[in-house]
Design a protein around this motif. Structure first.
Motif, PDB file in Angstrom:
ATOM      1  N   ALA A 302       0.830  -1.204   0.000  1.00  0.00           N
ATOM      2  CA  ALA A 302       0.000   0.000   0.000  1.00  0.00           C
ATOM      3  C   ALA A 302       0.866   1.256   0.000  1.00  0.00           C
ATOM      4  N   GLN A 303       1.956   1.224   0.733  1.00  0.00           N
ATOM      5  CA  GLN A 303       2.854   2.372   0.802  1.00  0.00           C
ATOM      6  C   GLN A 303       3.595   2.598  -0.512  1.00  0.00           C
ATOM      7  N   LYS A 304       3.820   1.533  -1.270  1.00  0.00           N
ATOM      8  CA  LYS A 304       4.526   1.649  -2.548  1.00  0.00           C
ATOM      9  C   LYS A 304       3.612   2.085  -3.689  1.00  0.00           C
ATOM     10  N   ASN A 305       2.310   1.883  -3.537  1.00  0.00           N
ATOM     11  CA  ASN A 305       1.409   2.024  -4.680  1.00  0.00           C
ATOM     12  C   ASN A 305       1.301   3.451  -5.198  1.00  0.00           C
ATOM     13  N   ASP A 306       1.132   3.569  -6.518  1.00  0.00           N
ATOM     14  CA  ASP A 306       0.815   4.857  -7.126  1.00  0.00           C
ATOM     15  C   ASP A 306      -0.553   4.796  -7.810  1.00  0.00           C
ATOM     16  N   LEU A 307      -1.272   3.681  -7.593  1.00  0.00           N
ATOM     17  CA  LEU A 307      -2.647   3.540  -8.067  1.00  0.00           C
ATOM     18  C   LEU A 307      -3.299   2.393  -7.312  1.00  0.00           C
ATOM     19  N   VAL A 308      -4.457   2.650  -6.737  1.00  0.00           N
ATOM     20  CA  VAL A 308      -5.179   1.593  -6.025  1.00  0.00           C
ATOM     21  C   VAL A 308      -6.572   1.452  -6.632  1.00  0.00           C
ATOM     22  N   LEU A 309      -6.908   0.219  -7.028  1.00  0.00           N
ATOM     23  CA  LEU A 309      -8.214  -0.088  -7.608  1.00  0.00           C
ATOM     24  C   LEU A 309      -9.108  -0.614  -6.493  1.00  0.00           C
ATOM     25  N   CYS A 310     -10.036   0.207  -6.031  1.00  0.00           N
ATOM     26  CA  CYS A 310     -10.954  -0.182  -4.958  1.00  0.00           C
ATOM     27  C   CYS A 310     -12.226  -0.716  -5.613  1.00  0.00           C
ATOM     28  N   LEU A 311     -12.418  -2.015  -5.542  1.00  0.00           N
ATOM     29  CA  LEU A 311     -13.494  -2.663  -6.292  1.00  0.00           C
ATOM     30  C   LEU A 311     -14.480  -3.371  -5.368  1.00  0.00           C
ATOM     31  N   GLY A 312     -15.755  -2.957  -5.453  1.00  0.00           N
ATOM     32  CA  GLY A 312     -16.804  -3.649  -4.703  1.00  0.00           C
ATOM     33  C   GLY A 312     -16.699  -3.503  -3.203  1.00  0.00           C
ATOM     34  N   THR A 313     -16.220  -2.371  -2.729  1.00  0.00           N
ATOM     35  CA  THR A 313     -16.072  -2.164  -1.295  1.00  0.00           C
ATOM     36  C   THR A 313     -16.612  -0.805  -0.876  1.00  0.00           C
ATOM     37  N   SER A 314     -17.270  -0.771   0.280  1.00  0.00           N
ATOM     38  CA  SER A 314     -17.783   0.488   0.822  1.00  0.00           C
ATOM     39  C   SER A 314     -16.694   1.239   1.576  1.00  0.00           C
ATOM     40  N   LEU A 315     -15.540   0.605   1.769  1.00  0.00           N
ATOM     41  CA  LEU A 315     -14.387   1.228   2.432  1.00  0.00           C
ATOM     42  C   LEU A 315     -14.737   1.742   3.819  1.00  0.00           C
ATOM     43  N   THR A 316     -15.512   0.951   4.556  1.00  0.00           N
ATOM     44  CA  THR A 316     -15.929   1.366   5.893  1.00  0.00           C
ATOM     45  C   THR A 316     -15.277   0.576   7.011  1.00  0.00           C
ATOM     46  N   VAL A 317     -14.663  -0.570   6.681  1.00  0.00           N
ATOM     47  CA  VAL A 317     -14.114  -1.441   7.716  1.00  0.00           C
ATOM     48  C   VAL A 317     -12.686  -1.026   8.062  1.00  0.00           C
ATOM     49  N   SER A 318     -12.491  -0.659   9.308  1.00  0.00           N
ATOM     50  CA  SER A 318     -11.172  -0.264   9.808  1.00  0.00           C
ATOM     51  C   SER A 318     -10.516  -1.465  10.502  1.00  0.00           C
ATOM     52  N   PRO A 319      -9.188  -1.581  10.468  1.00  0.00           N
ATOM     53  CA  PRO A 319      -8.208  -0.650   9.888  1.00  0.00           C
ATOM     54  C   PRO A 319      -7.900  -0.910   8.415  1.00  0.00           C
ATOM     55  N   ALA A 320      -8.576  -1.881   7.803  1.00  0.00           N
ATOM     56  CA  ALA A 320      -8.264  -2.222   6.409  1.00  0.00           C
ATOM     57  C   ALA A 320      -8.411  -1.020   5.486  1.00  0.00           C
ATOM     58  N   ASN A 321      -9.481  -0.227   5.667  1.00  0.00           N
ATOM     59  CA  ASN A 321      -9.730   0.885   4.744  1.00  0.00           C
ATOM     60  C   ASN A 321      -8.645   1.959   4.792  1.00  0.00           C
ATOM     61  N   GLU A 322      -7.892   2.019   5.885  1.00  0.00           N
ATOM     62  CA  GLU A 322      -6.836   3.023   6.011  1.00  0.00           C
ATOM     63  C   GLU A 322      -5.696   2.771   5.025  1.00  0.00           C
ATOM     64  N   LEU A 323      -5.582   1.543   4.538  1.00  0.00           N
ATOM     65  CA  LEU A 323      -4.499   1.193   3.624  1.00  0.00           C
ATOM     66  C   LEU A 323      -4.566   1.962   2.306  1.00  0.00           C
TER      67      LEU A 323
END
Length: 405
Positions: A302-323
């Protein structure tokens, strides 16, 4: 009225829907336009009289609108002088919690071109996936209009059982995980990984479909576990099974987890010589801590990425969504999900140097978007060959799963 039309395209059959807007003042076809789908209380439960209703609600409480009509309808509910009945206001307020949005086909294709360019020019692209990429495989989601938590909230609000004959999902009870197969999105991510365009996958899913699609163990962090994996509570050895790992109470000495209070033991013992420790499932339940190793690997990529494809997620679950925020700045993010997320504004940010939009936001189904993305990335002949190979891949998936009838 709902008419299903099957268009036989070169790459695969695609199911499209022609749906009439159920806002009575419209009643026009939604094909080719942005639309909104909702589910609310059943009209019978609220006592709504059809003659006073602004919407042609289905008996199940479902309705589909042009997105503009949905906006107009919700605005009317704020103004009592528009004559909206109290019963329908209650229904619309509930419907707002469940609203799922779908961009028109033209916009999806346009964004797919941008996303494909972002992928091909990225140096370290990663994917962050949620339940929404598996709904077309038969897995229920959590916060969609028929999601597990949505249904529970609605039942609690009414205090009444559902009377509609329409089927309403109850989480994933009754789903035979061994019979599930990777979706187009699962296979597309695996293909991108093989091409070197995708570097890593971070998943919140426990259905095992990423691994079944061919993604190697060292290329994925399954943060919440895998239903087909078990591990030794004594030595840490891990085993990947062709069947869903479940606790078998008749064969196991129960041991409740101190965090979630659930028994993780499966009834089997470690196969390593001299160990004999109890095997446990790897599922992370509410209250459980995430495992350090997959979380550390996820954070590293996650720290290396310059593009993140967020697919099928509400991005509400912590701490995973912080990535998803840990990447290079400015964070380049694609979000494809049916419902809004708190991270949506990041997709629309403008790069101060290039004066262009940093990310992309697509409302709708991941399979729809990824099908268009793969059209832009693969030459036509290569795309045709890969998509035609799904039948052979299905045979391979079948060999890796034990059927449990």
């Amino acid at each position: 009225m709902h008419v299903e039309i099957i268009y036989l395209m070169a790459e695969a059959p695609v199911l499209l829907s022609a749906v009439v807007c159920q806002y009575k003042q419209c009643g026009q076809d939604t094909a080719g336009e942005d639309r909104t789908e909702v589910r609310t209380f059943e009209p019978e439960q609220t006592g709504l009289k059809e003659t006073k209703a602004l919407v042609n609600w289905h008996a199940s409480g479902d309705a589909t609108f042009h997105r503009r009509c949905w906006v107009e309808l919700t605005e009317k509910c704020k103004r009592t002088e528009d004559g909206v009945s109290a019963e329908e206001i209650k229904m619309i307020k509930e419907a707002k919690k469940t609203a799922e949005y779908f961009d028109c086909d033209e916009r999806v294709k346009s964004e797919a071109k941008r996303v494909s360019q972002m992928i091909m020019t990225s140096s370290h692209c990663i994917a962050f996936t949620g339940a929404g990429i598996s709904t077309s495989a038969g897995i229920g989601d959590f916060r969609g209009k028929t999601g597990k938590w949505t249904e529970k909230d609605r039942a609690k609000a009414t205090g009444k059982p559902t009377k509609s004959k329409g089927k309403r999902p109850k989480g994933n009870k009754g789903v035979i995980f061994e019979n599930l197969r990777p979706t187009y999105t699962h296979e597309a991510l695996c293909k991108l990984l093989q091409m070197g365009l995708l570097r890593y996958v971070i998943s919140q899913n426990t259905d095992g479909l990423h691994r079944l699609s061919g993604i190697p163990r060292d290329s994925i962090s399954e943060l919440h576990g895998n239903s087909f994996h078990e591990k030794c509570e004594k030595c840490g050895a891990r085993y990947e099974r062709p069947y869903r790992v479940k606790s078998r109470m008749e064969n196991v000495v129960p041991k409740k987890c101190k965090n979630c209070r659930i028994n993780h033991r499966t009834g089997r013992k470690c196969e390593r010589k001299g160990c004999d420790g109890y095997l446990m499932n790897t599922i992370i339940n509410f209250g459980d801590d995430l495992e350090d190793e997959p979380m550390d690997r996820a954070s590293e990529h996650a720290q290396k990425n310059d593009l993140v494809l967020c697919l099928g997620t509400s991005l509400t679950v912590s701490p995973a969504n912080e990535l998803v925020e840990e990447g290079k700045k400015p964070v380049r993010m694609l979000i494809c999900n049916r419902q809004p997320t708190d991270f949506d504004p990041m997709c629309y940010k403008i790069n101060s140097e290039t004066k262009s939009q940093v990310g992309s936001r697509v409302f709708g189904d991941c399979d729809h978007l990824m099908r268009e993305v793969m059209k832009c990335i693969l030459p036509q002949d290569a795309l045709q060959e890969w998509e035609d190979g799904r039948e052979d891949r299905m045979e391979e998936y079948n060999k890796q799963r034990e059927s449990v009838d």
